[in-house]
Write a protein that holds these residues in place. Structure first.
Motif, PDB file in Angstrom:
ATOM      1  N   GLY A 111      -6.891  -3.782  -3.385  1.00 33.70           N
ATOM      2  CA  GLY A 111      -7.402  -2.434  -3.573  1.00 33.70           C
ATOM      3  C   GLY A 111      -6.315  -1.458  -3.991  1.00 33.70           C
ATOM      4  O   GLY A 111      -6.530  -0.602  -4.853  1.00 33.70           O
ATOM      5  N   ALA A 112      -5.139  -1.584  -3.383  1.00 35.55           N
ATOM      6  CA  ALA A 112      -4.031  -0.682  -3.711  1.00 35.55           C
ATOM      7  C   ALA A 112      -3.590  -0.861  -5.160  1.00 35.55           C
ATOM      8  O   ALA A 112      -3.335   0.123  -5.867  1.00 35.55           O
ATOM      9  CB  ALA A 112      -2.860  -0.938  -2.765  1.00 35.55           C
ATOM     10  N   LEU A 113      -3.511  -2.097  -5.621  1.00 32.49           N
ATOM     11  CA  LEU A 113      -3.094  -2.350  -7.004  1.00 32.49           C
ATOM     12  C   LEU A 113      -4.138  -1.841  -7.996  1.00 32.49           C
ATOM     13  O   LEU A 113      -3.787  -1.278  -9.040  1.00 32.49           O
ATOM     14  CB  LEU A 113      -2.856  -3.848  -7.206  1.00 32.49           C
ATOM     15  N   GLY A 136      -1.456   5.533   4.445  1.00 31.17           N
ATOM     16  CA  GLY A 136      -1.017   5.163   3.108  1.00 31.17           C
ATOM     17  C   GLY A 136      -2.168   4.955   2.148  1.00 31.17           C
ATOM     18  O   GLY A 136      -2.156   5.438   1.012  1.00 31.17           O
ATOM     19  N   TYR A 137      -3.191   4.251   2.595  1.00 31.50           N
ATOM     20  CA  TYR A 137      -4.333   3.968   1.737  1.00 31.50           C
ATOM     21  C   TYR A 137      -5.118   5.248   1.450  1.00 31.50           C
ATOM     22  O   TYR A 137      -5.631   5.444   0.345  1.00 31.50           O
ATOM     23  CB  TYR A 137      -5.228   2.940   2.422  1.00 31.50           C
ATOM     24  N   VAL A 178       0.835  -1.199   0.000  1.00 34.22           N
ATOM     25  CA  VAL A 178       0.000   0.000   0.000  1.00 34.22           C
ATOM     26  C   VAL A 178       0.871   1.250   0.000  1.00 34.22           C
ATOM     27  O   VAL A 178       0.619   2.199  -0.744  1.00 34.22           O
ATOM     28  CB  VAL A 178      -0.954   0.015   1.214  1.00 34.22           C
ATOM     29  N   GLY A 179       1.906   1.247   0.830  1.00 33.62           N
ATOM     30  CA  GLY A 179       2.809   2.391   0.889  1.00 33.62           C
ATOM     31  C   GLY A 179       3.502   2.645  -0.440  1.00 33.62           C
ATOM     32  O   GLY A 179       3.627   3.793  -0.885  1.00 33.62           O
ATOM     33  N   ALA A 180       3.954   1.569  -1.090  1.00 29.73           N
ATOM     34  CA  ALA A 180       4.627   1.717  -2.377  1.00 29.73           C
ATOM     35  C   ALA A 180       3.675   2.265  -3.435  1.00 29.73           C
ATOM     36  O   ALA A 180       4.032   3.149  -4.228  1.00 29.73           O
ATOM     37  CB  ALA A 180       5.191   0.371  -2.821  1.00 29.73           C
ATOM     38  N   CYS A 181       2.443   1.756  -3.447  1.00 35.43           N
ATOM     39  CA  CYS A 181       1.452   2.234  -4.412  1.00 35.43           C
ATOM     40  C   CYS A 181       1.104   3.696  -4.154  1.00 35.43           C
ATOM     41  O   CYS A 181       0.891   4.468  -5.100  1.00 35.43           O
ATOM     42  CB  CYS A 181       0.196   1.373  -4.339  1.00 35.43           C
TER      43      CYS A 181
END
Length: 475
Positions: free
Chosen positions: A349-351, A110-111, A24-27
Motif C-alpha cells: 500500500g505504501a509503495l 506513518g501510513y 511506510v515511514g520512508a514513503c
C-alpha cells in the motif's frame, strides 16, 4: 472486540499496536517532500484564483450565484489577511483534517501521513488551493465536525450541522463528511448486519443533511437577496430538469462527466497502468475473504466518490475538477485500504500510494507553474505599461480584445481573469469596458503616455480627465 477485528483484517493498523514499518515511514517522508515541493510556489503567487475574495470588494454576486452566505458574511475578514498567508493556513489545516481522519480510520502515524499527503497532492485539491481564502472556512468546519465525531456526538447532528454550514461555503466539501466516520465501519460493529445498518443510517442522514443544507441556504438567500435559492451563473451551463426527458438527459450527462473525471484521475495518478492495476488486484485477491467485512466501508468510499455527481443531476452544471476533492480523497483511501493491515500489505500500500503521490505531484507542480507563468505574464505587462503606482489612479479601465487564434487571447479576453490581474496589481477600482459597464461611459483616450508591444499589436496607456488610467489594446 478489537482483537477479533484485527484478526479479521478489518482495520489497516492501530497506532502503537505493531512495530513501525520502515518502508511506510520512508514513503511518508518522500510523499511529504513531494507535497512541500509541489506547493512551494503557492504562497508566493502574485495572482491567485480569478475570483478569489481579495479581488472583489462586493461579494454579492457569489451570494446569489453560489449561495455562499457564510463566505459572504466573512468576506471582510477573509480579505483582511493576505492570500499567501491563507494559502499556508489552508495547507496546514487540510493536512490536519485528513491526517485526523486517517488516524480515526485506524491507520498508524506513518501510513496516515502518507495517505494525507497523497490526498492533498491530488489535482482537484491543487486546483482548489488557488482559492485559499474561499476554501479555508469549509476546511475549518470539517475540522470542527471531526472533533465532534471523535467525541461521540451523534452522526445525525453532525450531518445536519455540516449541511447547514458547508452549503454556505463550498458545497462540494459537504461530500467529504461521511469520511469522518470511516473508522466506525471497521472498528465498532462486530457483525455484518450491524455494519449494514450503520451504513444505511449514515447514508440516510447524509442525504437529509444535504437537503436541509440546500433549504437552509435558500431561506437565508431569501432574507438577504429577496430570492429563494441560487441563480447559477451563465458560465455554469445549467440544464434544469423539467420532465422525464430532461432527467434522462441529465443522468447521461452526469454519468459521462463521472467517466471522464474518473479516467483523468486514474491517468494523472498513474493508477491506470497495467503494473499498478495488477499489483492492486493481486493484493485484494489475496485477502478476498477479509475484504467481505469491508464491503460497507468500500460502499461509503464509493458513495463519497460519486456523491457530487448524483447531487448535480437536477441542474447538470459544468462539473470542474476542483469540485471533486471528495472523489480524490475516496480514491486515495481505497488504495490505502485494499492491500490490508499485514506488514506485506502495508508495504505494498505504501509503495502504491507513493507512486500515486509522484504522479499527482508532477501534475500539480505543472499546474501551479502554468498558472504562475500565465498570470505573471499579464501582470508584468500591465505593470511595465502603467507609470507610477496603480493605486495613484482613481481606476484602471481596459479596452480592446485580441482576435481569436492568438496565444494570449483566451486569458486576455476573459473579463474575470483580467479583473484578478488588475486588483493584484493594486488598482483601487477596475473597469472592464469590453462588456456592459456604465462606469465606462464618457471615458476618452488622451495622448498615449506609454506603449508596449503585445500579442499581435500593442497596449496603449493614457489618463482620462478624471484620473482614470486607460489601457487599450490595438492590433
Amino acid at each position: 472486540m478489537m482483537t477479533t477485528i484485527r484478526r479479521a483484517g478489518l482495520v489497516p493498523h492501530t497506532p502503537g499496536s505493531e512495530p513501525a514499518n520502515p518502508l511506510v515511514g520512508a514513503c511518508a517522508i518522500l510523499a511529504l517532500a513531494l507535497l512541500v515541493s509541489t506547493y512551494a510556489t503557492l504562497p508566493g503567487l502574485t495572482v491567485f484564483g480569478h475570483d478569489e475574495v481579495h479581488y472583489y470588494k462586493d461579494f454579492t454576486f457569489k451570494l446569489s450565484e453560489d449561495g455562499r452566505w457564510l463566505n459572504y458574511l466573512l468576506h471582510d475578514f477573509l480579505r483582511s489577511i493576505p492570500p499567501g498567508t491563507w494559502a499556508v493556513m489552508l495547507l496546514v489545516a487540510s493536512w490536519l483534517l485528513f491526517f485526523r481522519l486517517a488516524v480515526a480510520a485506524g491507520f498508524d502515524t506513518g501510513y496516515a501521513a502518507l495517505t494525507t499527503s497523497t490526498i492533498l497532492l491530488a489535482y482537484p485539491f491543487v486546483e482548489q488551493s488557488l482559492w485559499p481564502a474561499t476554501t479555508i472556512p469549509a476546511v475549518v468546519i470539517l475540522l470542527g465536525a471531526g472533533i465532534l465525531a471523535e467525541r461521540g456526538v451523534p452522526h445525525p447532528f453532525i450531518y445536519l450541522l455540516c449541511g447547514m454550514l458547508l452549503f454556505g461555503t463550498l458545497q462540494s466539501f459537504y461530500f467529504l463528511v461521511p469520511l469522518l466516520f470511516l473508522g466506525q465501519f471497521m472498528t465498532r460493529q462486530s457483525t455484518t448486519t450491524r455494519r449494514w445498518s450503520l451504513l444505511l443510517g449514515h447514508m440516510t442522514w447524509w442525504v437529509i443533511g444535504a437537503v436541509v443544507g440546500v433549504f437552509f441556504m435558500s431561506f437565508i438567500l431569501l432574507q438577504m437577496t429577496g430570492r429563494f435559492g441560487v441563480q447559477p451563473a451563465a458560465w455554469r451551463h445549467t440544464q434544469p430538469v423539467r420532465d422525464l426527458a430532461g432527467l434522462l438527459r441529465n443522468m447521461v450527462y452526469v454519468a459521462s462527466a463521472f467517466y471522464e473525471q474518473a479516467a483523468q484521475l486514474l491517468r494523472v495518478s498513474g493508477a491506470d497502468g497495467r503494473g499498478f492495476v495488477a499489483i492492486l488486484a493481486l493484493a485484494a485477491l489475496l485477502r478476498a475473504r477479509t475484504l467481505f467485512g469491508l464491503h460497507p466501508t468500500l460502499m461509503v468510499l464509493a458513495a463519497v466518490a460519486t456523491g457530487f455527481f448524483a447531487f448535480s443531476i437536477p441542474l447538470a452544471p459544468l462539473i470542474g475538477s476542483r469540485n471533486l476533492v471528495a472523489m480524490a480523497a475516496a480514491f486515495v483511501l481505497s488504495i490505502a485500504l485494499l492491500p490490508g493491515p499485514s506488514i506485506a500489505g502495508l508495504s505494498v500500500g505504501a509503495l502504491l500510494l507513493l507512486a500515486v503521490s509522484y504522479g499527482f505531484s508532477a501534475n500539480g507542480t505543472a499546474l501551479l507553474a502554468r498558472h504562475k507563468a500565465e498570470t505573471l505574464y499579464f501582470y508584468d505587462k500591465f505593470r511595465n505599461l502603467v507609470p507610477g503606482q496603480p493605486d495613484s489612479y482613481s481606476a484602471i479601465a481596459l479596452f480592446g480584445t485580441i482576435s481569436d487564434g492568438a496565444q494570449e487571447a483566451r486569458t486576455f479576453n476573459q473579463p474575470s481573469y483580467m479583473h484578478a490581474v488588475a486588483y493584484a496589481l493594486g488598482a483601487r477600482e477596475y473597469r472592464d469596458c469590453r462588456q456592459e459597464d456604465s462606469r465606462c461611459d464618457g471615458l476618452t483616450d488622451g495622448e498615449p503616455l506609454a506603449t508596449l508591444p503585445f500579442s499581435r499589436g500593442q497596449l496603449l496607456f493614457s489618463v482620462d480627465s478624471g484620473n482614470v488610467a486607460i489601457i487599450r489594446y490595438r492590433e
